[in-house]
Motif scaffolding. Structure first.
Motif, PDB file in Angstrom:
ATOM      1  N   VAL A  81      73.533  26.791  41.314  1.00 37.80           N
ATOM      2  CA  VAL A  81      74.049  27.220  40.013  1.00 37.80           C
ATOM      3  C   VAL A  81      72.892  27.690  39.137  1.00 37.80           C
ATOM      4  CG1 VAL A  81      75.281  26.490  37.933  1.00 37.80           C
ATOM      5  CG2 VAL A  81      75.960  25.573  40.158  1.00 37.80           C
ATOM      6  N   THR A  85      71.044  31.193  41.923  1.00 35.53           N
ATOM      7  CA  THR A  85      71.881  32.304  42.386  1.00 35.53           C
ATOM      8  C   THR A  85      71.284  33.642  41.971  1.00 35.53           C
ATOM      9  OG1 THR A  85      73.259  32.112  40.396  1.00 35.53           O
ATOM     10  CG2 THR A  85      73.972  30.909  42.339  1.00 35.53           C
ATOM     11  N   ASN A 223      80.445  29.270  30.708  1.00 36.56           N
ATOM     12  CA  ASN A 223      79.539  29.878  31.684  1.00 36.56           C
ATOM     13  C   ASN A 223      78.945  31.189  31.154  1.00 36.56           C
ATOM     14  OD1 ASN A 223      78.129  30.992  33.783  1.00 36.56           O
ATOM     15  ND2 ASN A 223      79.770  30.838  35.275  1.00 36.56           N
ATOM     16  N   ASP A 226      75.537  32.736  34.080  1.00 35.56           N
ATOM     17  CA  ASP A 226      75.541  33.770  35.117  1.00 35.56           C
ATOM     18  C   ASP A 226      75.068  35.101  34.546  1.00 35.56           C
ATOM     19  OD1 ASP A 226      76.314  32.174  37.209  1.00 35.56           O
ATOM     20  OD2 ASP A 226      78.439  32.735  37.146  1.00 35.56           O
ATOM     21  N   ASP A 230      71.305  36.826  35.131  1.00 31.27           N
ATOM     22  CA  ASP A 230      71.432  38.098  35.837  1.00 31.27           C
ATOM     23  C   ASP A 230      70.878  39.255  35.003  1.00 31.27           C
ATOM     24  OD1 ASP A 230      72.187  39.260  38.287  1.00 31.27           O
ATOM     25  OD2 ASP A 230      74.016  40.080  37.424  1.00 31.27           O
TER      26      ASP A 230
END
Length: 244
Positions: A81, A85, A223, A226, A230
């Motif tokens: 997580v 990732t 969340n 992410d 990214d």
């Protein structure tokens, strides 16, 4: 004796000229590590070592603090997580050594055993690898976002930059961290950790004289990590931050 001496000299010579074996080269990618605690127990952690690492140049280091769901005994491991990732998408060229500890008591507050263990693991990695002491970065999400604010406040002189994601800190400590380059991320629809906590920290740092960056994602819930991890610009920005 002359024969023995000649033999030892020959062995010594070939030891010097023998080529380095493949297994003597540093392991790269995600490497599993074990930290030996003072009480004799051990704690696992993961280190990402850039694929280009060969021990000849200094690399910047990131300490990543996971969220509550990856605490010891949780359903996922810390590397699954958050920054882990993001690294996997960029693994061949990711330019940071990343230390990924695991909380054992569900807290990353600076006074906790978990935080002290994470910092000890970071110290261990910096001794084992060739790292740049002027480029140490701290980041975390949710529980780790709170930990990022807390640890940065406790050790403000250590970090070249911090990246707290969907966390919160004590606005009274803004003066202590106003000079640390900071990039904060949060989703405005977060119901687990209210976005106001990040907004208040950013405002407090600005009032103290700092210049934090802040990215707030509209209609994004808890969340926000992410999207944050990214963001390619984040890593470019981190590389630009260096302690004097």
């Amino acid at each position: 004796m002359r024969v023995l001496s000649a033999f030892l000299l020959c062995v010594s010579f070939f030891s010097l000229v023998a080529p380095t074996r493949a297994d003597d080269k540093p392991k790269t990618g995600f490497v599993n590590k074990t930290f030996k605690n003072a009480d004799g127990t051990t704690s696992p952690y993961v280190v990402f070592v850039p694929h280009g690492y060969d021990g000849t140049k200094e690399y910047p280091t990131v300490l990543f603090l996971h969220g509550s769901g990856e605490t010891k005994g949780g359903k996922k491991m810390p590397v699954e997580v958050g920054i882990g990732t993001a690294i996997k998408k960029r693994e061949k060229n990711f330019p940071f050594i990343v230390v990924i500890p695991q909380s054992e008591k569900r807290t990353w507050q600076a006074t906790s055993d978990d935080a002290k263990l994470a910092l000890a693991m970071l110290d261990e990695v910096q001794k084992a690898y060739k790292t740049d002491p002027k480029r140490q970065y701290l980041t975390g999400l949710s529980l780790g976002g709170f930990g990022t604010w807390s640890i940065a406040t406790a050790y403000p002189d250590r970090w070249a930059a911090i990246v707290p994601i969907c966390g919160g800190g004590n606005v009274k400590n803004a003066e202590k961290i106003k000079d640390i380059p900071t990039w904060v991320f949060h989703g405005d629809a977060d119901t687990a950790v209210k976005v106001d906590l990040s907004r208040e920290m950013v405002d407090a740092i600005k009032k103290a004289g700092g210049s934090p960056k802040y990215t707030e994602y509209p209609k994004v819930g808890h969340n926000s990590w992410d999207a944050a991890y990214d963001t390619d610009e984040l890593y470019t920005w981190l590389l630009e931050q260096k302690k004097k």
